[in-house]
Design an enzyme around this catalytic site. Sequence first.
Site, PDB file in Angstrom:
ATOM      1  N   ASN A   9      64.236 -32.839  10.792  1.00 17.36           N
ATOM      2  CA  ASN A   9      63.414 -32.968   9.583  1.00 17.36           C
ATOM      3  C   ASN A   9      64.358 -32.818   8.395  1.00 17.36           C
ATOM      4  OD1 ASN A   9      61.667 -32.720   7.452  1.00 17.36           O
ATOM      5  ND2 ASN A   9      60.682 -30.823   8.174  1.00 17.36           N
ATOM      6  N   TRP A  10      64.651 -33.925   7.764  1.00 15.07           N
ATOM      7  CA  TRP A  10      65.630 -33.900   6.671  1.00 15.07           C
ATOM      8  C   TRP A  10      65.055 -33.349   5.372  1.00 15.07           C
ATOM      9  CZ3 TRP A  10      68.453 -39.353   7.246  1.00 15.07           C
ATOM     10  CH2 TRP A  10      69.122 -39.378   8.492  1.00 15.07           C
ATOM     11  N   GLU A 166      56.504 -23.373  14.398  1.00 18.73           N
ATOM     12  CA  GLU A 166      57.522 -22.996  13.416  1.00 18.73           C
ATOM     13  C   GLU A 166      57.066 -21.733  12.688  1.00 18.73           C
ATOM     14  OE1 GLU A 166      60.113 -26.661  12.261  1.00 18.73           O
ATOM     15  OE2 GLU A 166      58.469 -26.446  10.850  1.00 18.73           O
ATOM     16  N   SER A 212      65.356 -22.252  11.906  1.00 21.82           N
ATOM     17  CA  SER A 212      66.761 -21.846  12.033  1.00 21.82           C
ATOM     18  C   SER A 212      67.363 -22.150  13.404  1.00 21.82           C
ATOM     19  CB  SER A 212      66.930 -20.362  11.677  1.00 21.82           C
ATOM     20  OG  SER A 212      66.560 -20.149  10.323  1.00 21.82           O
ATOM     21  N   GLY A 233      65.689 -28.290  10.838  1.00 22.78           N
ATOM     22  CA  GLY A 233      65.820 -28.593   9.418  1.00 22.78           C
ATOM     23  C   GLY A 233      67.287 -28.684   9.027  1.00 22.78           C
ATOM     24  N   GLY A 234      67.812 -27.607   8.448  1.00 25.79           N
ATOM     25  CA  GLY A 234      69.174 -27.597   7.905  1.00 25.79           C
ATOM     26  C   GLY A 234      70.232 -28.148   8.845  1.00 25.79           C
TER      27      GLY A 234
HETATM   28  P1  13P Z   1      65.421 -24.889   9.328  1.00 27.93           P
HETATM   29  O1  13P Z   1      65.971 -25.418  10.633  1.00 27.93           O
HETATM   30  O2  13P Z   1      66.247 -25.261   8.149  1.00 27.93           O
HETATM   31  O3  13P Z   1      65.081 -23.438   9.421  1.00 27.93           O
HETATM   32  O4  13P Z   1      64.021 -25.670   9.101  1.00 27.93           O
HETATM   33  C1  13P Z   1      63.095 -25.697  10.125  1.00 27.93           C
HETATM   34  C2  13P Z   1      62.015 -26.637   9.755  1.00 27.93           C
HETATM   35  O5  13P Z   1      61.206 -26.364   8.886  1.00 27.93           O
HETATM   36  C3  13P Z   1      61.956 -27.927  10.465  1.00 27.93           C
HETATM   37  O6  13P Z   1      60.771 -28.607  10.199  1.00 27.93           O
END
Ligand code: 13P
Length: 254
Positions: A9-10, A166, A212, A233-234
């Site tokens: 998820n960018w 999540e 994370s 995400g990141g």
């Molecule tokens: P992170 O991996 O940056 O914690 O984000 C998770 C997220 O919200 C994916 O949809």
Amino acid sequence: MRRPLIAGNWKMNLNRADAVALSSDLVNADKSSEVDVLICPSHIYLDAVSSTLGDSGISLGAQDVYFEAGGAFTGEISTGMLSDVGCQFVILGHSERRHVMGETDSLINKKVKAVLEAGLTPVLCVGETLEDREAGNTEAVVKTQFEGSLADLSPEQVQKTVIAYEPVWAIGTGKTASPEQAQEVHADLRKLLNDRYNSETSEQVRILYGGSVKPDNASNLMSQPDIDGALVGGASLKADGFTAIINAANQNVA
Ligand code: 13P
């Protein structure tokens, strides 16, 4: 056996050139063919990323959609528009949409229905806040989100969805749920799928963990029996790290 799915998820990151370069690097990366891979760029770059992905086998998803088919809905995007540019998946009910944009389970339910009707796959996100967890309400909050977001769907429709757990407190904070904490909620979700629908549905639906996820914790998370992949995400913004997460999922393919 559920095939692992690793989704990136960018969020509201990258520009056009970076989005195209990252998708191109992922197409060319040395990655497992036993794992389904999905990337979800910003709406505005879906078309460009779609062209880059071509027939690489990497799937394309959007981060949200509106439930109406078309008309006077300024600023919104329809499922038809997403299909038109090659999207197959749509993330719905992400915690940032629930908590920043104020989306409710009933709105998310309309979106889930519209996405399924369009032949796309919803990736429905659920998860508790830190306050919910500390008050001992994790199971109840996740159940309410699950039931509200999937209201009025048949088992056949639910079988076509992906669920992502999540925990809000783990998103973008570097605090990952432990594999045991995540497994506990995934097992609750699997049981809900069984009790509300049937055993076929609970066996088929993939439940991803998000919050994370990094190359160094992905393997432990995905070795849990009810964790079928990750929503990242990141760490999905760098080809090397995302590829390492894809390959960590492969280690757990039986
Ligand atoms: P992170 O991996 O940056 O914690 O984000 C998770 C997220 O919200 C994916 O949809």
